[in-house]
Design an enzyme around this catalytic site. Structure first.
Site, mmCIF file in Angstrom:
data_model
loop_
_atom_site.group_PDB
_atom_site.id
_atom_site.type_symbol
_atom_site.label_atom_id
_atom_site.label_comp_id
_atom_site.label_asym_id
_atom_site.label_seq_id
_atom_site.Cartn_x
_atom_site.Cartn_y
_atom_site.Cartn_z
ATOM 1 N N TYR A 1 -2.320 0.012 10.079
ATOM 2 C CA TYR A 1 -2.514 -0.555 8.736
ATOM 3 C C TYR A 1 -1.229 -0.412 7.921
ATOM 4 O O TYR A 1 -0.760 -1.376 7.304
ATOM 5 C CB TYR A 1 -3.675 0.135 8.031
ATOM 6 C CG TYR A 1 -3.793 -0.259 6.581
ATOM 7 C CD1 TYR A 1 -4.207 -1.539 6.219
ATOM 8 C CD2 TYR A 1 -3.459 0.632 5.565
ATOM 9 C CE1 TYR A 1 -4.290 -1.921 4.889
ATOM 10 C CE2 TYR A 1 -3.545 0.263 4.228
ATOM 11 C CZ TYR A 1 -3.956 -1.012 3.894
ATOM 12 O OH TYR A 1 -4.036 -1.385 2.580
ATOM 13 N N SER B 1 0.836 -1.208 0.000
ATOM 14 C CA SER B 1 0.000 0.000 0.000
ATOM 15 C C SER B 1 0.868 1.255 0.000
ATOM 16 O O SER B 1 1.977 1.258 0.554
ATOM 17 C CB SER B 1 -0.897 0.009 1.247
ATOM 18 O OG SER B 1 -1.531 1.264 1.412
#
Length: 322
Positions: A139, A114
């Site tokens: 995350y 990501s």
């Protein structure tokens, strides 16, 4: 879903694995699944990849040639609200995929990282040679952990692994917790859209078809050791092991308020704007340096935001009947 569809279209046999969690409405997940089940070459297991025995059984039954790992618990704010779910889905599940990919001598594992890994870094465009040691959400930390785990398995076991740092993916069948979906729904339903940091943010919005094409291009080019890699001056995105990391983004960051204006124009009605302060875990700007992806696999995302949003709104109207 779009990656599966492209693989099936070119004659591949594809087996999907998903636990269909209720993080967002499972009805949308099942609708995607039913769409794919129309293809004769598609099989499916409803299973939790973080369960080692269940995942081992699937690998034993399927014996995959290649693996595309896009399963995760997404969302910066979700990782703040439920850190345990984040780590189980993003780290426990990934180590199962890595381990059984090794045991079954998978020829190439491509997985989703990501843009969130860039964290507190403010040097734009984000490039894979930059350090990513200051995550601003769990995350982001979990996705950086994925890259470290992948390198370990590439080094110890020789498993070819490629990580793709996705930049704000949007498009038909997309996640309802993403801004594109949330804003579209709010405009149609005449409810406020929440605009954080008073709109002073930019995002490198990347259309889902471009992402899917990038996944397939990298899947078809297994990671290999970099013959120029120097342990005294280590390059972060390559290795003496069969390991690669690429950015995959549109390389054209858009101001958040310009994004809203484009969406308003496509839908044909104004949004009700609710300006909010910056949220914990968010970053101000994202922009992908995609030169390595273009050099190595001959591809770079190119769908303009206006065209991608139009396709999404057309799908949204059809799916929701508005």
């Amino acid at each position: 879903m779009q990656v599966c569809e492209r693989l099936l279209a070119r004659g591949e046999a594809v087996v999907g694995v998903d636990s269909l969690t209720p993080y967002y409405d499972p009805a949308l997940k099942r609708a995607r699944l039913n769409y794919l089940k129309q293809h004769a070459g598609f099989g499916f297991y409803e299973s939790d990849l973080a369960d080692p025995r269940a995942t081992e059984a699937i690998f034993d039954a399927v014996r995959p040639d290649r693996v595309v790992h896009l399963a995760a618990q997404p969302g910066v704010r979700a990782s703040i609200d439920d850190p345990f779910a984040c780590i189980r889905a993003n780290c426990d599940a990934f180590v199962c995929v890595l381990e059984y990919s090794c045991r079954h001598e998978v020829k190439h594992l491509v997985y989703a990282s990501s843009s969130s890994v860039y964290g507190a870094n403010r040097t734009l465009p984000y490039a894979t040679h930059q350090p990513v040691d200051h995550p601003v959400s769990l995350y982001a930390a979990s996705k950086k952990a994925n890259e470290l785990m992948a390198h370990t398995f590439a080094h110890v076991h020789g498993l070819p692994v490629t990580g793709l740092r996705f930049f704000t993916v949007y498009g038909p069948w997309g996640r309802p917790d993403m801004a594109v979906y949330l804003f579209t729904r709010a405009i149609f339903e005449n409810t406020p859209i929440r605009i954080f940091n008073n709109g002073n943010m930019r995002r490198d919005f990347t259309y889902v078809d471009d992402i899917a094409e990038g996944v397939l291009r990298t899947l078809d080019r297994p990671a290999a050791p970099d013959p120029t890699w120097n342990p005294e001056r280590p390059e972060a995105a390559t290795s003496s092991a069969p390991y690669r990391v690429y950015n995959i983004g549109n390389n054209q960051p858009v101001k958040l308020l310009d994004f809203v204006a484009t969406l308003e124009g496509i839908i044909g009605k104004p949004a009700i704007r609710d300006f909010r302060p910056m949220q914990a875990g968010d970053v101000l700007d994202t922009c992908a340096d995609i030169s390595a992806l273009k050099r190595d696999v001959g591809f770079s995302p190119s769908t303009p935001l206006s065209e991608g949003l139009r396709r999404f709104v057309d799908w949204y109207r059809g799916y929701h009947g508005v």
